[in-house]
Design a protein around this motif. Structure first.
Motif, short mmCIF file in Angstrom:
data_model
loop_
_atom_site.label_atom_id
_atom_site.label_comp_id
_atom_site.label_asym_id
_atom_site.label_seq_id
_atom_site.Cartn_x
_atom_site.Cartn_y
_atom_site.Cartn_z
N LEU A 50 0.82 -20.65 10.02
CA LEU A 50 0.02 -19.44 9.87
C LEU A 50 -1.47 -19.70 10.03
O LEU A 50 -2.20 -18.87 10.58
CB LEU A 50 0.32 -18.76 8.54
N HIS A 51 -1.94 -20.84 9.58
CA HIS A 51 -3.35 -21.19 9.72
C HIS A 51 -3.76 -21.14 11.20
O HIS A 51 -4.78 -20.54 11.55
CB HIS A 51 -3.59 -22.58 9.13
N VAL A 52 -2.94 -21.70 12.05
CA VAL A 52 -3.20 -21.69 13.49
C VAL A 52 -3.08 -20.28 14.06
O VAL A 52 -3.92 -19.84 14.85
CB VAL A 52 -2.25 -22.66 14.22
N LYS A 53 -2.06 -19.54 13.65
CA LYS A 53 -1.86 -18.17 14.15
C LYS A 53 -3.02 -17.26 13.75
O LYS A 53 -3.48 -16.45 14.56
CB LYS A 53 -0.53 -17.60 13.64
N PHE A 54 -3.49 -17.40 12.53
CA PHE A 54 -4.60 -16.58 12.08
C PHE A 54 -5.88 -16.89 12.87
O PHE A 54 -6.65 -15.99 13.19
CB PHE A 54 -4.84 -16.72 10.58
N THR A 57 -5.58 -15.22 16.12
CA THR A 57 -5.76 -13.77 15.95
C THR A 57 -7.23 -13.41 15.78
O THR A 57 -7.73 -12.49 16.45
CB THR A 57 -4.93 -13.27 14.74
N TYR A 58 -7.95 -14.11 14.91
CA TYR A 58 -9.35 -13.71 14.70
C TYR A 58 -10.20 -14.01 15.94
O TYR A 58 -11.15 -13.29 16.22
CB TYR A 58 -9.95 -14.25 13.40
N ASN A 59 -9.86 -15.04 16.70
CA ASN A 59 -10.60 -15.29 17.95
C ASN A 59 -10.39 -14.14 18.94
O ASN A 59 -11.32 -13.71 19.61
CB ASN A 59 -10.20 -16.62 18.58
N GLU A 106 1.78 -9.02 6.67
CA GLU A 106 1.97 -7.58 6.47
C GLU A 106 0.64 -6.83 6.64
O GLU A 106 0.59 -5.77 7.25
CB GLU A 106 2.56 -7.30 5.08
N SER A 107 -0.44 -7.39 6.12
CA SER A 107 -1.75 -6.77 6.26
C SER A 107 -2.18 -6.73 7.73
O SER A 107 -2.72 -5.72 8.20
CB SER A 107 -2.79 -7.53 5.44
N ILE A 108 -1.95 -7.81 8.45
CA ILE A 108 -2.29 -7.85 9.87
C ILE A 108 -1.49 -6.81 10.64
O ILE A 108 -2.05 -6.08 11.47
CB ILE A 108 -2.07 -9.27 10.44
N MET A 151 6.35 -8.64 17.41
CA MET A 151 6.54 -10.03 17.00
C MET A 151 6.29 -10.22 15.51
O MET A 151 7.04 -10.94 14.84
CB MET A 151 5.65 -10.95 17.83
N LEU A 152 5.25 -9.58 14.98
CA LEU A 152 4.98 -9.68 13.55
C LEU A 152 6.10 -9.05 12.73
O LEU A 152 6.49 -9.59 11.69
CB LEU A 152 3.63 -9.03 13.22
N THR A 153 6.62 -7.93 13.21
CA THR A 153 7.75 -7.28 12.53
C THR A 153 8.95 -8.22 12.53
O THR A 153 9.63 -8.36 11.50
CB THR A 153 8.09 -5.95 13.22
#
Length: 157
Positions: A50-54, A57-59, A106-108, A151-153
């Motif tokens: 998740l650290h990498v995925k986040f 995402t923010y980039n 869930e927030s994302i 994908m998040l779902t």
């Protein structure tokens, strides 16, 4: 006779559209900071994943923030640029002190739902005034983010 801006669109039309784009910009800025916080504060067994995925995402969100602001400028308007404006105009709320990976995802997902809905409204408004540049940008974002939402779902199931 209608006043036109430098790209040949009606000034009154683009002023209204830029207002919606500034609302979108506000949502993206809060979304971005939330994901930044998730990246910094994630804990648990899925930390590395998740650290990498986040960060990814923010980039991506940061790139879109710049594109939206530049589109507002292209329309002859001014992008908002204070966090006071962002907080006042965002439907996405600040999220603090979240460490659980599932809650972060869930927030994302909820934030993507907010921006996708707003982008559809902007797409429709842009089409109404023959603003292909804004319509194309929104269409690209929607296509990409609908897949991300799916994908998040799937991740949450």
């Amino acid at each position: 006779m209608q006043q036109l801006n430098v790209i040949g669109l009606g000034k009154a039309d683009t002023e209204k559209l830029a207002g919606k784009l500034n609302q979108l910009l506000s949502n993206y800025q809060i979304f971005y900071m939330n994901v930044r916080g998730f990246h910094w504060n994630i804990r648990g067994e899925r930390f590395f994943e998740l650290h990498v995925k986040f960060e990814e995402t923010y980039n991506d969100l940061l790139m879109k923030i710049d594109e939206i602001a530049e589109r507002i400028l292209t329309l002859g308007q001014q992008p908002q640029h204070t966090y006071t404006n962002y907080l006042d105009n965002s439907s996405i709320k600040e999220v603090a002190d979240v460490h659980d990976g599932r809650a972060c995802v869930e927030s994302i997902l909820q934030s993507y739902q907010v921006v996708i809905k707003l982008q559809r409204e902007i797409l429709s408004a842009a089409n109404d005034i023959d603003d292909e540049g804004t319509a194309s940008l929104m269409g690209d974002y929607i296509t990409e983010q609908e897949k991300t939402a799916w994908m998040l779902t799937s991740y949450l199931k």
